[in-house]
Enzyme design. Structure first.
Site, PDB file in Angstrom:
ATOM      1  CE  LYS A  44      -6.527  -7.087  -1.435  1.00 61.36           C
ATOM      2  NZ  LYS A  44      -7.257  -7.067  -0.213  1.00 61.36           N
ATOM      3  CE  LYS A  84     -14.089  -2.730   1.006  1.00 62.71           C
ATOM      4  NZ  LYS A  84     -12.849  -2.880   1.780  1.00 62.71           N
ATOM      5  CE  LYS A 106      -4.355  -1.871   1.554  1.00 56.83           C
ATOM      6  NZ  LYS A 106      -5.631  -1.702   2.169  1.00 56.83           N
TER       7      LYS A 106
HETATM    8  N1  AQP Z   1      -9.717 -10.360  -3.308  1.00 57.46           N
HETATM    9  C1  AQP Z   1      -9.976 -10.873  -2.112  1.00 57.46           C
HETATM   10  N2  AQP Z   1     -10.106 -12.215  -1.979  1.00 57.46           N
HETATM   11  C2  AQP Z   1     -10.396 -12.744  -0.764  1.00 57.46           C
HETATM   12  N3  AQP Z   1     -10.594 -12.013   0.355  1.00 57.46           N
HETATM   13  C3  AQP Z   1     -10.484 -10.681   0.265  1.00 57.46           C
HETATM   14  N4  AQP Z   1     -10.625  -9.681   1.168  1.00 57.46           N
HETATM   15  C4  AQP Z   1     -10.400  -8.490   0.550  1.00 57.46           C
HETATM   16  N5  AQP Z   1     -10.125  -8.681  -0.751  1.00 57.46           N
HETATM   17  C5  AQP Z   1     -10.167 -10.032  -0.968  1.00 57.46           C
HETATM   18  C6  AQP Z   1     -10.982  -9.878   2.581  1.00 57.46           C
HETATM   19  O1  AQP Z   1     -12.080  -9.034   2.872  1.00 57.46           O
HETATM   20  C7  AQP Z   1     -12.017  -8.656   4.255  1.00 57.46           C
HETATM   21  C8  AQP Z   1     -12.270  -7.187   4.389  1.00 57.46           C
HETATM   22  O2  AQP Z   1     -11.237  -6.482   3.744  1.00 57.46           O
HETATM   23  P1  AQP Z   1     -10.965  -4.969   4.129  1.00 57.46           P
HETATM   24  O3  AQP Z   1     -12.044  -4.116   3.642  1.00 57.46           O
HETATM   25  O4  AQP Z   1     -10.717  -4.844   5.566  1.00 57.46           O
HETATM   26  O5  AQP Z   1      -9.595  -4.594   3.495  1.00 57.46           O
HETATM   27  P2  AQP Z   1      -8.781  -5.117   2.293  1.00 57.46           P
HETATM   28  O6  AQP Z   1      -8.279  -6.502   2.516  1.00 57.46           O
HETATM   29  O7  AQP Z   1      -7.717  -4.087   2.077  1.00 57.46           O
HETATM   30  O8  AQP Z   1      -9.886  -5.143   1.141  1.00 57.46           O
HETATM   31  P3  AQP Z   1      -9.926  -4.374  -0.187  1.00 57.46           P
HETATM   32  O9  AQP Z   1     -11.193  -4.689  -0.845  1.00 57.46           O
HETATM   33  O10 AQP Z   1      -8.691  -4.612  -0.966  1.00 57.46           O
HETATM   34  O11 AQP Z   1     -10.014  -2.863   0.279  1.00 57.46           O
HETATM   35  P4  AQP Z   1      -9.076  -1.651  -0.013  1.00 57.46           P
HETATM   36  O12 AQP Z   1      -8.947  -1.562  -1.498  1.00 57.46           O
HETATM   37  O13 AQP Z   1      -9.786  -0.497   0.570  1.00 57.46           O
HETATM   38  O14 AQP Z   1      -7.761  -1.903   0.650  1.00 57.46           O
HETATM   39  C9  AQP Z   1     -10.644  -9.077   4.773  1.00 57.46           C
HETATM   40  O15 AQP Z   1     -10.798 -10.236   5.588  1.00 57.46           O
HETATM   41  C10 AQP Z   1      -9.885  -9.408   3.527  1.00 57.46           C
HETATM   42  O16 AQP Z   1      -8.949 -10.448   3.768  1.00 57.46           O
END
Ligand code: AQP
Length: 331
Positions: free
Chosen positions: A194, A197, A112
């Site tokens: 992956k 969001k 990040k």
């Molecule tokens: N692509 C993915 N496959 C499986 N699990 C995923 N998670 C996120 N992306 C995937 C799981 O979703 C939960 C919540 O995630 P989060 O919102 O706390 O943060 P993150 O992992 O950083 O998710 P994003 O969607 O990628 O958000 P941004 O872009 O804002 O950083 C977690 O349990 C995560 O493992």
């Protein structure tokens, strides 16, 4: 009683990576033998630039989405992280028990921060706050996607350090993550990454609120490779394998069984079958979200009730911590 904790950031709309990687497991863990806490972690979501005007709406949308996916506020304590101040209080204490190199080497931080010129301190401290979230409820089970494993290892080591230094206080939680590739749903436009969001290409993710047309369009445009056969090979064929993974998680069939069923189709025709399965699964959820978003008072009420329940436990742990570390608890 077993205690389950997990969180999700209100950084945007819940997508199918979040659903399959985390939320679908959260739903299954709700039963009377467990105390279950699910938090919308808004303080985590401000660690990168964000739009303050959108945050409140995102929180309500995330609340509606979680309920529509099957999180039952009667069975689970669903609450907003910033409404329970003990999360930040405990994170300060935990921050005093680790070192800067330990935080700097975490893969999520490296990923990040890689594109940022100036790295916010909050991003660096992100896993400390995450550890506080889990330890405050003395969680024994933490269901997350595979991308969170290293952060949770830090939470374990902080729990051990605290216990050693101040006496047995925190359990070492079990991380519930599937050991196969289904725990990481890939970006549809760039399957080396992956689904996320915040990825700039919005066609790479399917949101839980996408219409049937959006879903069909995104699946049709999903990047696969030049082999037209349907085979499951996540390392060498991550594109088609992500479609098979999602299909498998919806249908309950193994990816190999699905390959066998569809062996006469090429990837183009198979995409239509996956899209149909996704539309069938997620249309009722989308309709429920639309209905819930018409009742913001109900959603706020759910969060208020959750806050009351979460705060009781959080305060109790905080008072125990405060007295152990030698500060004077505020009774
Ligand atoms: N692509 C993915 N496959 C499986 N699990 C995923 N998670 C996120 N992306 C995937 C799981 O979703 C939960 C919540 O995630 P989060 O919102 O706390 O943060 P993150 O992992 O950083 O998710 P994003 O969607 O990628 O958000 P941004 O872009 O804002 O950083 C977690 O349990 C995560 O493992």
């Amino acid at each position: 009683k077993e205690k389950v904790f997990s969180g999700i950031q209100p950084t945007g709309t819940l997508h199918l990576g979040n659903y399959f990687g985390a939320v679908s497991k959260w739903v299954k863990l709700q039963n009377e033998d467990r105390e279950v806490f699910y938090s919308i972690v808004d303080l985590h979501s401000i660690t990168l630039p964000y739009d303050a005007k959108k945050l409140e709406k995102n929180v309500l949308l995330m609340t509606a989405s979680l309920i529509a996916c099957g999180i039952n506020p009667e069975r689970s304590t669903l609450f907003l992280q910033s409404q329970v101040p003990e999360h930040t209080q405990l994170s300060w204490v935990l921050g005093c028990l680790t070192t800067m190199p330990r935080l700097g080497q975490l893969p999520q931080f490296k990923e990040k921060s890689a594109t940022l010129k100036d790295v916010p301190l909050g991003l660096y401290l992100y896993p400390i706050l995450q550890a506080a979230d889990i330890l405050l409820y003395k969680a024994t089970k933490v269901p997350v996607g595979e991308d969170q494993i290293q952060n949770l290892q830090l939470a374990h080591s902080l729990a051990r350090t605290f216990n050693r230094q101040y006496g047995e206080t925190f359990p070492i939680s079990e991380v519930l993550v599937q050991q196969d590739c289904s725990s990481r749903i890939r970006n549809l436009r760039d399957p080396t990454k992956k689904m996320s969001k915040s990825h700039p290409d919005k066609r790479g993710k399917i949101d839980i609120t996408d219409t049937p047309d959006d879903i069909v369009e995104k699946v049709k445009k999903a990047v696969t490779d030049c082999t037209s056969q349907i085979t499951y090979d996540p390392d060498n064929r991550p594109g088609v394998s992500t479609l098979l993974t999602m299909h498998s998680l919806i249908s309950g069939l193994s990816p190999e069984e699905i390959c066998e069923e569809n062996k006469l189709l090429d990837t183009g025709r198979y995409k239509l079958i996956v899209a149909e399965a996704l539309v069938e699964k997620f249309t009722p959820i989308r309709q429920e979200i639309i209905k819930l978003m018409d009742s913001p008072e109900y959603l706020s009420k759910v969060l208020q009730e959750g806050q009351k329940k979460a705060h009781l436990i959080a305060l109790e742990t905080w008072q125990e911590v405060a007295s152990k570390i030698g500060t004077i608890p505020n009774n």
